[in-house]
Design a protein around this motif. Structure first.
Motif, mmCIF file in Angstrom:
data_model
loop_
_atom_site.group_PDB
_atom_site.id
_atom_site.type_symbol
_atom_site.label_atom_id
_atom_site.label_comp_id
_atom_site.label_asym_id
_atom_site.label_seq_id
_atom_site.Cartn_x
_atom_site.Cartn_y
_atom_site.Cartn_z
ATOM 1 N N ILE A 1 0.778 -1.284 0.123
ATOM 2 C CA ILE A 1 -0.106 -0.083 -0.230
ATOM 3 C C ILE A 1 1.026 1.177 0.111
ATOM 4 N N ALA A 2 0.499 2.183 -0.908
ATOM 5 C CA ALA A 2 1.536 3.443 -0.907
ATOM 6 C C ALA A 2 0.334 4.619 -1.033
ATOM 7 N N ILE A 3 0.378 5.417 -0.080
ATOM 8 C CA ILE A 3 -0.407 6.663 -0.089
ATOM 9 C C ILE A 3 0.417 7.845 -0.033
ATOM 10 N N GLY A 4 0.121 8.713 -1.127
ATOM 11 C CA GLY A 4 1.022 9.954 -1.381
ATOM 12 C C GLY A 4 1.016 10.707 -0.014
ATOM 13 N N ASN A 5 -0.215 11.113 0.222
ATOM 14 C CA ASN A 5 -0.596 12.101 1.331
ATOM 15 C C ASN A 5 -1.849 11.820 1.888
ATOM 16 N N PHE A 6 -1.909 11.578 3.240
ATOM 17 C CA PHE A 6 -3.017 11.130 4.060
ATOM 18 C C PHE A 6 -3.468 12.568 5.070
ATOM 19 N N SER A 7 -4.559 12.848 4.980
ATOM 20 C CA SER A 7 -5.123 14.114 5.795
ATOM 21 C C SER A 7 -6.400 13.791 6.530
ATOM 22 N N ILE A 8 -6.544 14.375 7.627
ATOM 23 C CA ILE A 8 -7.621 14.507 8.392
ATOM 24 C C ILE A 8 -7.991 15.774 8.576
ATOM 25 N N ASN A 9 -9.231 16.161 8.195
ATOM 26 C CA ASN A 9 -9.604 17.564 8.261
ATOM 27 C C ASN A 9 -10.807 17.953 9.065
ATOM 28 N N ASN A 10 -10.660 18.687 10.172
ATOM 29 C CA ASN A 10 -11.452 19.208 11.093
ATOM 30 C C ASN A 10 -11.998 18.105 11.684
ATOM 31 N N GLY A 11 -11.300 17.080 12.436
ATOM 32 C CA GLY A 11 -11.775 15.821 12.979
ATOM 33 C C GLY A 11 -12.074 16.172 14.569
ATOM 34 N N GLN A 12 -12.770 15.205 15.057
ATOM 35 C CA GLN A 12 -12.874 15.013 16.687
ATOM 36 C C GLN A 12 -12.409 13.717 17.139
ATOM 37 N N LEU A 13 -11.796 13.499 18.296
ATOM 38 C CA LEU A 13 -11.549 12.449 18.823
ATOM 39 C C LEU A 13 -11.945 12.299 20.324
ATOM 40 N N GLU A 14 -12.637 11.220 20.743
ATOM 41 C CA GLU A 14 -13.141 10.897 22.056
ATOM 42 C C GLU A 14 -12.855 9.544 22.301
ATOM 43 N N VAL A 15 -12.125 9.267 23.596
ATOM 44 C CA VAL A 15 -11.831 7.836 24.175
ATOM 45 C C VAL A 15 -12.524 7.889 25.526
ATOM 46 N N VAL A 16 -13.240 6.693 25.743
ATOM 47 C CA VAL A 16 -13.848 6.605 27.034
ATOM 48 C C VAL A 16 -13.569 5.233 27.465
ATOM 49 N N GLU A 17 -13.613 4.954 28.774
ATOM 50 C CA GLU A 17 -13.540 3.787 29.518
ATOM 51 C C GLU A 17 -14.575 2.461 28.876
ATOM 52 N N ASN A 18 -15.671 3.125 29.062
ATOM 53 C CA ASN A 18 -16.824 2.190 28.492
ATOM 54 C C ASN A 18 -17.863 3.253 28.078
ATOM 55 N N PRO A 19 -19.177 2.860 27.249
ATOM 56 C CA PRO A 19 -19.845 3.584 26.801
ATOM 57 C C PRO A 19 -20.508 4.743 28.192
ATOM 58 N N SER A 20 -20.494 4.198 29.070
ATOM 59 C CA SER A 20 -21.064 4.914 30.272
ATOM 60 C C SER A 20 -20.265 5.711 30.988
ATOM 61 N N ASP A 21 -18.991 5.713 30.737
ATOM 62 C CA ASP A 21 -17.972 6.542 31.510
ATOM 63 C C ASP A 21 -17.741 7.768 30.987
ATOM 64 N N SER A 22 -17.114 8.719 31.890
ATOM 65 C CA SER A 22 -16.734 10.100 31.503
ATOM 66 C C SER A 22 -15.474 9.889 30.505
ATOM 67 N N THR A 23 -15.399 10.872 29.825
ATOM 68 C CA THR A 23 -14.365 11.115 28.713
ATOM 69 C C THR A 23 -12.764 10.913 29.443
ATOM 70 N N GLN A 24 -12.056 10.009 28.826
ATOM 71 C CA GLN A 24 -10.603 10.023 29.095
ATOM 72 C C GLN A 24 -9.852 10.863 28.413
ATOM 73 N N LEU A 25 -10.012 10.863 27.075
ATOM 74 C CA LEU A 25 -9.427 11.802 26.250
ATOM 75 C C LEU A 25 -10.353 12.464 25.137
ATOM 76 N N SER A 26 -9.996 13.757 25.002
ATOM 77 C CA SER A 26 -10.945 14.603 23.812
ATOM 78 C C SER A 26 -10.051 15.306 23.012
ATOM 79 N N ILE A 27 -10.283 15.443 21.839
ATOM 80 C CA ILE A 27 -9.334 16.324 21.022
ATOM 81 C C ILE A 27 -10.325 17.109 19.954
ATOM 82 N N GLN A 28 -10.393 18.072 20.063
ATOM 83 C CA GLN A 28 -11.147 18.970 18.964
ATOM 84 C C GLN A 28 -10.569 19.578 17.773
#
Length: 517
Positions: A137-164
């Protein structure tokens, strides 16, 4: 005759155009259907893919998906994206070798939610095919534009990591059977990351956040870095079983130069040429009414040596910092702080697996008055955790420290420290040192238990042994010598403090003479 030839040419041209259009439309339809079939058949069974629309352009080798939703059956992650676009698809490599080559791969406005788990459910089931093992696999350029990420312990828990507002790009990505054997299973070229509003849950008591991050391997900048306790001082004390400091750290700006990360050995390797902290403000509070934490406290030699990575930071520079420390010793007595202002420091050769000593040089104003300097060095590879510390204190009016002494020691002091020098040499369990001090009108006052008056008897007894002026040698210095045993359930800075306290006691109350060889 000429007219017939012209008509014939036009007819041939029209038929040619018609055939090309038919072939193009047919190829476009076949290509679109092939992509739809590949998405339907090749998505792993533990993933659910849905999308609103799909468009392709066979001439440009582009594929665009709109309104994408990708879910894990065990709810380990969910991806929602406005658009995924692939362009510059290499047909020849795909048709002849089965390799995938694209010039651009972009993920637009993705929202990713990951569930952190320690169970075996993180293991994705195998589809039983080994064909992908030889895929390149070869990719000349990979980009993420205006993304958001959230990491939780389980669906009912509070956020462990959040990036806007994640904007990320990386060039020259290559994956093949050879790179698949590495810790990072692909190679890559230049990369760049820009984010806003990062939040990280550090555990039950603290969190970390920042307003903005601009990151490249050459130079990176962080704005408004914060590390704080989640609770107020009183709320934290109610949640604790043993002592645990209440932290409040704010750094206006941070910069990093020449960031390198890799896996040349089994351990990860991190090398940073320089880290600069501008105007850090650090407040530490400890509730001494709680039971002591009697666990063993590592000295910095061992703490670095035990890190699970090969760390090397050439230089850390601290500019215009402040540090304050408070202890609550009695329920009805509000603590006062020990303050260091105008703090500048340089830490050189900070490492975990390399050679040479870590060198720390720091200067500050003590209680906004006297000038304090500290030089401290230690070798992380020293199994006995040896260290050497030396410093000076000059032009210090001792009355400025009385609010802290009053609440912490039920004592006050008067007089001026014109100059003080100290040297401490120690290891994991014991240390020795010497001090010399030039001072005037030095006097102790021991307060009553309620701190509202002077305990005259104890004050008189203390000052019988204390020398009011440092007139032992011709230059006006008194000398002190001391040996200290470390309490291993206390930190290095407690170790440093009990050395200084022992040195002050021997200097002021002892013989005060310099030892001769």
């Amino acid at each position: 005759m000429v007219h017939r030839r012209t008509v014939r040419k036009r007819t041939v041209a029209l038929w040619a155009i018609f055939i090309l259009v038919v072939l193009g439309v047919t190829a476009q339809l076949l290509f679109t259907n092939k992509v739809k079939y590949a998405l339907a058949k090749n998505v792993p069974p533990h993933l659910n893919l849905e999308y609103g629309s799909l468009s392709t352009n066979i001439l440009l080798g582009s594929i665009t998906l709109e309104d994408i939703s990708l879910d894990h059956n065990a709810q380990l992650f969910n991806l929602q994206a406005r658009q995924i676009k692939v362009s510059g698809l290499g047909y020849w490599a795909l048709l002849t070798k089965g390799d995938i080559s694209v010039s651009d791969f972009s993920l637009n406005e993705p929202v990713m939610v990951l569930q952190k788990t320690k169970t075996d459910s993180t293991k994705t089931p195998s589809n039983g095919s080994k064909k992908s093992d030889s895929t390149r696999i070869a990719i000349g350029n990979f980009s993420i534009n205006n993304g958001q990420l959230e990491v939780v312990e389980n669906p009912s828990d509070s956020t462990q990591l959040s990036i806007q507002d994640i904007n990320f790009s990386v060039s020259d990505i290559h994956f093949d059977p050879e790179t698949a054997q590495n810790k990072i299973p692909f190679t890559y070229g230049n990369y760049e990351l820009h984010t806003q509003k990062l939040y990280y849950d550090m555990g039950p008591y603290e969190f970390l956040q920042l307003d903005a991050l601009q990151f490249t391997p050459e130079e990176s900048h962080i704005t408004n870095f914060v590390l704080q306790s989640k609770y107020s001082r009183d709320e934290l004390s109610k949640k604790l079983r043993v002592e645990h400091d209440h932290y409040d750290l704010a750094i206006n700006a941070m910069s990093l130069k020449q960031f390198q990360f890799g896996f040349e050995t089994e351990e990860p390797q991190l090398h940073i040429q320089e880290i600069t902290l501008q105007e850090p403000h650090f407040q530490v509070y400890r509730d001494k009414l709680l039971p002591d934490d009697t666990s063993h406290k590592k000295l910095y030699n061992q703490a670095l040596r035990d890190l699970p990575l090969d760390l090397q930071v050439d230089t850390i520079a601290i500019q215009k910092g402040t540090l304050s420390y408070e202890e609550r010793l009695e329920l009805d007595v509000d603590p006062n702080s020990l303050r260091f202002t105008e703090l500048t420091a340089t830490i050189n050769n900070l490492h975990s697996k390399k050679e040479g000593k870590v060198q720390v040089n720091a200067e500050a104003q003590l209680m906004g008055d006297g000038f304090l300097s500290l030089d401290w060095s230690f070798d992380p590879q020293s199994k006995s955790n040896d260290f050497l510390a030396s410093g000076t204190l000059s032009d210090f009016k001792t009355e400025s420290i009385n609010p802290f002494l009053k609440t912490n020691l039920r004592a006050e002091v008067s007089g001026d420290v014109n100059q003080m020098y100290f040297t401490i040499s120690g290891n994991e369990v014991k240390s020795t040192g010497e001090m010399k001090m030039n001072y005037d009108e030095f006097e102790f006052v021991v307060l009553k238990k309620d701190r509202l008056g002077v305990n005259k008897l104890l004050t008189a007894v203390v000052n019988i042994f204390a020398r009011k002026n440092s007139d032992t040698d011709p230059e006006g210095y008194r000398y002190g010598y001391f040996d200290v045993e470390r309490n291993t359930d206390k930190s290095f800075f407690n170790y440093l403090w009990i050395n200084l306290k022992a040195g002050l006691l021997d200097t002021v109350t002892g013989k005060g003479k310099k030892k001769t060889d």
